[in-house]
Motif scaffolding. Structure first.
Motif, PDB file in Angstrom:
ATOM      1  N   VAL A 332      45.329  30.795  26.870  1.00 29.01           N
ATOM      2  CA  VAL A 332      44.028  31.108  26.287  1.00 29.01           C
ATOM      3  C   VAL A 332      44.172  32.166  25.198  1.00 29.01           C
ATOM      4  O   VAL A 332      43.588  32.057  24.116  1.00 29.01           O
ATOM      5  CB  VAL A 332      43.052  31.582  27.385  1.00 29.01           C
ATOM      6  CG1 VAL A 332      41.761  32.147  26.777  1.00 29.01           C
ATOM      7  CG2 VAL A 332      42.717  30.429  28.333  1.00 29.01           C
ATOM      8  N   ALA A 333      44.976  33.194  25.470  1.00 27.72           N
ATOM      9  CA  ALA A 333      45.160  34.283  24.503  1.00 27.72           C
ATOM     10  C   ALA A 333      45.760  33.778  23.202  1.00 27.72           C
ATOM     11  O   ALA A 333      45.327  34.169  22.114  1.00 27.72           O
ATOM     12  CB  ALA A 333      46.043  35.368  25.115  1.00 27.72           C
ATOM     13  N   ARG A 334      46.761  32.900  23.305  1.00 28.82           N
ATOM     14  CA  ARG A 334      47.414  32.393  22.091  1.00 28.82           C
ATOM     15  C   ARG A 334      46.480  31.514  21.270  1.00 28.82           C
ATOM     16  O   ARG A 334      46.482  31.574  20.041  1.00 28.82           O
ATOM     17  CB  ARG A 334      48.672  31.599  22.463  1.00 28.82           C
ATOM     18  CG  ARG A 334      49.836  32.440  22.912  1.00 28.82           C
ATOM     19  CD  ARG A 334      51.122  31.638  22.920  1.00 28.82           C
ATOM     20  NE  ARG A 334      51.113  30.571  23.899  1.00 28.82           N
ATOM     21  CZ  ARG A 334      51.579  30.677  25.138  1.00 28.82           C
ATOM     22  NH1 ARG A 334      52.081  31.820  25.571  1.00 28.82           N
ATOM     23  NH2 ARG A 334      51.543  29.640  25.953  1.00 28.82           N
ATOM     24  N   SER A 341      42.884  41.517  29.494  1.00 28.29           N
ATOM     25  CA  SER A 341      43.114  42.611  30.448  1.00 28.29           C
ATOM     26  C   SER A 341      42.510  42.208  31.787  1.00 28.29           C
ATOM     27  O   SER A 341      41.679  41.295  31.868  1.00 28.29           O
ATOM     28  CB  SER A 341      42.499  43.923  29.951  1.00 28.29           C
ATOM     29  OG  SER A 341      41.093  43.794  29.799  1.00 28.29           O
ATOM     30  N   TYR A 342      42.927  42.895  32.853  1.00 25.99           N
ATOM     31  CA  TYR A 342      42.535  42.494  34.209  1.00 25.99           C
ATOM     32  C   TYR A 342      41.949  43.671  34.980  1.00 25.99           C
ATOM     33  O   TYR A 342      42.359  44.829  34.797  1.00 25.99           O
ATOM     34  CB  TYR A 342      43.752  41.943  34.964  1.00 25.99           C
ATOM     35  CG  TYR A 342      44.356  40.714  34.338  1.00 25.99           C
ATOM     36  CD1 TYR A 342      43.907  39.442  34.684  1.00 25.99           C
ATOM     37  CD2 TYR A 342      45.366  40.819  33.372  1.00 25.99           C
ATOM     38  CE1 TYR A 342      44.451  38.308  34.100  1.00 25.99           C
ATOM     39  CE2 TYR A 342      45.917  39.688  32.792  1.00 25.99           C
ATOM     40  CZ  TYR A 342      45.453  38.434  33.154  1.00 25.99           C
ATOM     41  OH  TYR A 342      45.993  37.316  32.570  1.00 25.99           O
ATOM     42  N   ARG A 343      41.004  43.338  35.848  1.00 26.25           N
ATOM     43  CA  ARG A 343      40.454  44.308  36.789  1.00 26.25           C
ATOM     44  C   ARG A 343      40.678  43.776  38.196  1.00 26.25           C
ATOM     45  O   ARG A 343      40.408  42.604  38.466  1.00 26.25           O
ATOM     46  CB  ARG A 343      38.950  44.495  36.562  1.00 26.25           C
ATOM     47  CG  ARG A 343      38.581  45.215  35.278  1.00 26.25           C
ATOM     48  CD  ARG A 343      37.075  45.293  35.141  1.00 26.25           C
ATOM     49  NE  ARG A 343      36.663  45.877  33.868  1.00 26.25           N
ATOM     50  CZ  ARG A 343      35.463  45.761  33.338  1.00 26.25           C
ATOM     51  NH1 ARG A 343      34.533  45.055  34.007  1.00 26.25           N
ATOM     52  NH2 ARG A 343      35.174  46.307  32.182  1.00 26.25           N
ATOM     53  N   GLY A 344      41.136  44.650  39.072  1.00 28.24           N
ATOM     54  CA  GLY A 344      41.338  44.234  40.456  1.00 28.24           C
ATOM     55  C   GLY A 344      42.678  43.555  40.664  1.00 28.24           C
ATOM     56  O   GLY A 344      43.477  43.374  39.738  1.00 28.24           O
ATOM     57  N   GLU A 345      42.913  43.169  41.900  1.00 27.52           N
ATOM     58  CA  GLU A 345      44.172  42.525  42.280  1.00 27.52           C
ATOM     59  C   GLU A 345      44.116  41.033  41.991  1.00 27.52           C
ATOM     60  O   GLU A 345      43.172  40.344  42.366  1.00 27.52           O
ATOM     61  CB  GLU A 345      44.443  42.756  43.768  1.00 27.52           C
ATOM     62  CG  GLU A 345      45.787  42.231  44.234  1.00 27.52           C
ATOM     63  CD  GLU A 345      46.060  42.564  45.682  1.00 27.52           C
ATOM     64  OE1 GLU A 345      47.055  42.046  46.244  1.00 27.52           O
ATOM     65  OE2 GLU A 345      45.282  43.343  46.277  1.00 27.52           O
ATOM     66  N   ALA A 346      45.141  40.551  41.310  1.00 26.00           N
ATOM     67  CA  ALA A 346      45.177  39.138  40.920  1.00 26.00           C
ATOM     68  C   ALA A 346      45.143  38.238  42.148  1.00 26.00           C
ATOM     69  O   ALA A 346      45.773  38.521  43.168  1.00 26.00           O
ATOM     70  CB  ALA A 346      46.425  38.857  40.095  1.00 26.00           C
ATOM     71  N   SER A 347      44.426  37.145  42.029  1.00 26.43           N
ATOM     72  CA  SER A 347      44.346  36.167  43.115  1.00 26.43           C
ATOM     73  C   SER A 347      45.602  35.302  43.131  1.00 26.43           C
ATOM     74  O   SER A 347      46.120  34.918  42.076  1.00 26.43           O
ATOM     75  CB  SER A 347      43.118  35.274  42.924  1.00 26.43           C
ATOM     76  OG  SER A 347      43.147  34.171  43.800  1.00 26.43           O
ATOM     77  N   VAL A 383      39.138  39.938  26.172  1.00 27.10           N
ATOM     78  CA  VAL A 383      38.619  39.230  27.342  1.00 27.10           C
ATOM     79  C   VAL A 383      39.075  39.975  28.589  1.00 27.10           C
ATOM     80  O   VAL A 383      40.272  40.245  28.762  1.00 27.10           O
ATOM     81  CB  VAL A 383      39.113  37.771  27.401  1.00 27.10           C
ATOM     82  CG1 VAL A 383      38.676  37.114  28.711  1.00 27.10           C
ATOM     83  CG2 VAL A 383      38.591  36.976  26.212  1.00 27.10           C
ATOM     84  N   ILE A 384      38.109  40.332  29.427  1.00 26.28           N
ATOM     85  CA  ILE A 384      38.414  41.003  30.691  1.00 26.28           C
ATOM     86  C   ILE A 384      38.281  39.992  31.817  1.00 26.28           C
ATOM     87  O   ILE A 384      37.254  39.314  31.940  1.00 26.28           O
ATOM     88  CB  ILE A 384      37.472  42.189  30.934  1.00 26.28           C
ATOM     89  CG1 ILE A 384      37.618  43.221  29.809  1.00 26.28           C
ATOM     90  CG2 ILE A 384      37.750  42.827  32.292  1.00 26.28           C
ATOM     91  CD1 ILE A 384      36.573  44.317  29.859  1.00 26.28           C
ATOM     92  N   VAL A 385      39.326  39.872  32.629  1.00 28.89           N
ATOM     93  CA  VAL A 385      39.296  39.014  33.813  1.00 28.89           C
ATOM     94  C   VAL A 385      39.061  39.915  35.014  1.00 28.89           C
ATOM     95  O   VAL A 385      39.854  40.830  35.278  1.00 28.89           O
ATOM     96  CB  VAL A 385      40.613  38.243  33.987  1.00 28.89           C
ATOM     97  CG1 VAL A 385      40.531  37.306  35.189  1.00 28.89           C
ATOM     98  CG2 VAL A 385      40.955  37.467  32.719  1.00 28.89           C
ATOM     99  N   ASN A 386      37.980  39.683  35.728  1.00 25.32           N
ATOM    100  CA  ASN A 386      37.598  40.540  36.843  1.00 25.32           C
ATOM    101  C   ASN A 386      37.819  39.821  38.167  1.00 25.32           C
ATOM    102  O   ASN A 386      37.070  38.915  38.517  1.00 25.32           O
ATOM    103  CB  ASN A 386      36.132  40.952  36.691  1.00 25.32           C
ATOM    104  CG  ASN A 386      35.722  42.039  37.665  1.00 25.32           C
ATOM    105  OD1 ASN A 386      36.486  42.387  38.577  1.00 25.32           O
ATOM    106  ND2 ASN A 386      34.530  42.565  37.494  1.00 25.32           N
ATOM    107  N   PHE A 387      38.855  40.229  38.886  1.00 23.66           N
ATOM    108  CA  PHE A 387      39.145  39.615  40.188  1.00 23.66           C
ATOM    109  C   PHE A 387      38.304  40.227  41.297  1.00 23.66           C
ATOM    110  O   PHE A 387      38.383  39.792  42.447  1.00 23.66           O
ATOM    111  CB  PHE A 387      40.627  39.785  40.527  1.00 23.66           C
ATOM    112  CG  PHE A 387      41.541  38.977  39.658  1.00 23.66           C
ATOM    113  CD1 PHE A 387      41.544  37.590  39.704  1.00 23.66           C
ATOM    114  CD2 PHE A 387      42.412  39.604  38.770  1.00 23.66           C
ATOM    115  CE1 PHE A 387      42.381  36.849  38.903  1.00 23.66           C
ATOM    116  CE2 PHE A 387      43.265  38.860  37.969  1.00 23.66           C
ATOM    117  CZ  PHE A 387      43.241  37.486  38.032  1.00 23.66           C
ATOM    118  N   ASN A 388      37.502  41.246  40.972  1.00 22.51           N
ATOM    119  CA  ASN A 388      36.681  41.905  41.985  1.00 22.51           C
ATOM    120  C   ASN A 388      35.358  41.206  42.210  1.00 22.51           C
ATOM    121  O   ASN A 388      34.572  41.622  43.048  1.00 22.51           O
ATOM    122  CB  ASN A 388      36.402  43.360  41.572  1.00 22.51           C
ATOM    123  CG  ASN A 388      37.665  44.191  41.574  1.00 22.51           C
ATOM    124  OD1 ASN A 388      38.546  43.990  42.403  1.00 22.51           O
ATOM    125  ND2 ASN A 388      37.755  45.128  40.629  1.00 22.51           N
TER     126      ASN A 388
END
Length: 389
Positions: A332-334, A341-347, A383-388
């Motif tokens: 997606v980034a490319r 960037s990420y928030r929380g622990e990756a699933s 883009v922020i990916v939020n695993f929380n």
């Protein structure tokens, strides 16, 4: 923060319309949407009149509703693959969501508001397109855009630029390599480009990649240098093998179709047709159609390849199969030229599915939210990916 109106509402209405279960209120809502744009009505009619789509809707209705979406996607992937390449953008997104609705009752889904609130959009981002630059032998750089034009190299080679493709036509075909010049094609994030090399070989270059090549092939071999990813359809010439150098790995062919992906330390060569020999630090391995060779460090590992997945980008698709979120977001980034960037622990969840690369970023993220549960936020080029969530 302004929310984008979710396509999930329309998908639900279309799905229930196709199943004959619209309430009077829902019928009014659907009719209002259809009247907003003639393309909306055309989209609905294409679903209703397309026999293949109807068969797929019936198929999804028979899926075990107690299975998780990931398992549904695996079971029905061969069906979805036939449909999605026929559609683009909103149509593809809506259809995939419809198929999910038909496979599972509305009450088992998140509400449209829940999905919308999980994908926060300050601004949307369009997909990538044909973008590249060409470095000539004298160091000058030509920006390749949609304007058709032709330029000549110092050796007289004619370079035609048209419709997202470069075409090289050597001024002479003798085998004298004393005057051979080197050009370089570079694609940015969100860019891709096609080219026809002087020998007639075709190359598709993916985002954040580069290809160095001569203006004519001479001597005993045809040598190009790659970074990133490219798909090759090599013109057959037994007297002059075609070689690709990438990250210290050499891939040699006579005439064949193959993909090389080398965004990280590993070099993955996937073979669709013909035969390929891969060399790294004196170690050689040959692969046959349907196989892949992965070189990393001093090792070459050969295994069965998913050729559809390897070539999906060339055909305008994102193809995920048992991929984790970080692997998906790298693609997606490319393509959308964004920072992740990420928030929380990756699933640890592995995801399977495919979406056309012509979709807007928000549509891709809505799909990912549906199947993963992760939240997303678009803010500028971040883009922020939020695993929380």
């Amino acid at each position: 923060m302004k929310m984008q109106k979710s396509i999930f509402e329309y998908a639900g209405l279309i799905a229930r319309f196709l199943k004959g279960k619209l309430s009077p209120t829902e019928s009014e809502s659907l009719e209002k949407w259809l009247n907003e744009d003639k393309e909306n009505r055309k989209l609905l009619e294409s679903f209703r009149d397309n026999e293949s789509v109807q068969k797929d809707l019936d198929f999804f209705s028979s899926v075990d509703v107690d299975q998780a979406w990931q398992k549904v996607a695996v079971k029905t992937q061969h069906k979805a693959n036939r449909i999605l390449p026929l559609l683009s953008g909103c149509a593809a997104a809506i259809l995939l969501i419809i198929l999910y609705f038909v496979s599972d009752p509305w009450s088992r889904l998140k509400s449209p508001d829940a999905v919308s609130s999980a994908v926060l959009i300050k601004n949307d981002i369009a997909p990538g397109n044909n973008m590249a630059s060409l470095r000539m032998a004298d160091g000058s750089v030509i920006k390749l855009d949609t304007v058709a034009k032709s330029v000549r190299e110092k050796d007289g080679t004619l370079i035609a630029i048209r419709d997202g493709q470069l075409k090289y036509m050597a001024a002479n075909t003798n085998n004298d390599d004393s005057s051979v010049l080197t050009n370089e094609l570079r694609t940015p994030a969100g860019g891709t480009y096609q080219m026809l090399l002087p020998d007639g070989s075709k190359v598709w270059v993916n985002s954040l990649s580069s290809l160095k090549f001569p203006t004519k092939f001479s001597g005993k071999e045809r040598l190009v240098v790659l970074t990133g990813e490219a798909y090759f359809e090599v013109a057959h010439d037994r007297s002059m093998p075609f070689k690709v150098l990438v990250n210290g790995t050499e891939v040699e062919v006579l005439g064949t179709h193959f993909n090389i992906s080398a965004y990280g330390n590993a070099v993955r060569t996937s073979l669709a047709e013909g035969a390929v020999r891969v060399t790294k630090l004196g170690l050689q391995r040959s692969i046959t159609p349907g196989e892949q060779a992965v070189t990393e460090g001093g090792n070459i590992a050969v295994s069965a390849a998913n050729i559809d997945k390897a070539l999906a980008w060339k055909d305008g698709m994102f193809w995920f199969e048992e991929d984790n979120m970080e692997e998906i977001m790298e693609q997606v980034a490319r393509w959308y030229n964004v920072e992740i960037s990420y928030r929380g622990e990756a699933s640890p969840k592995r995801l399977t599915g495919n979406v056309r690369r012509q979709a807007k970023l928000s549509q891709v993220l809505q799909m990912l939210n549906l199947v993963s549960g992760a939240g997303f936020e678009i803010d500028g080029r971040k883009v922020i990916v939020n695993f929380n969530k």
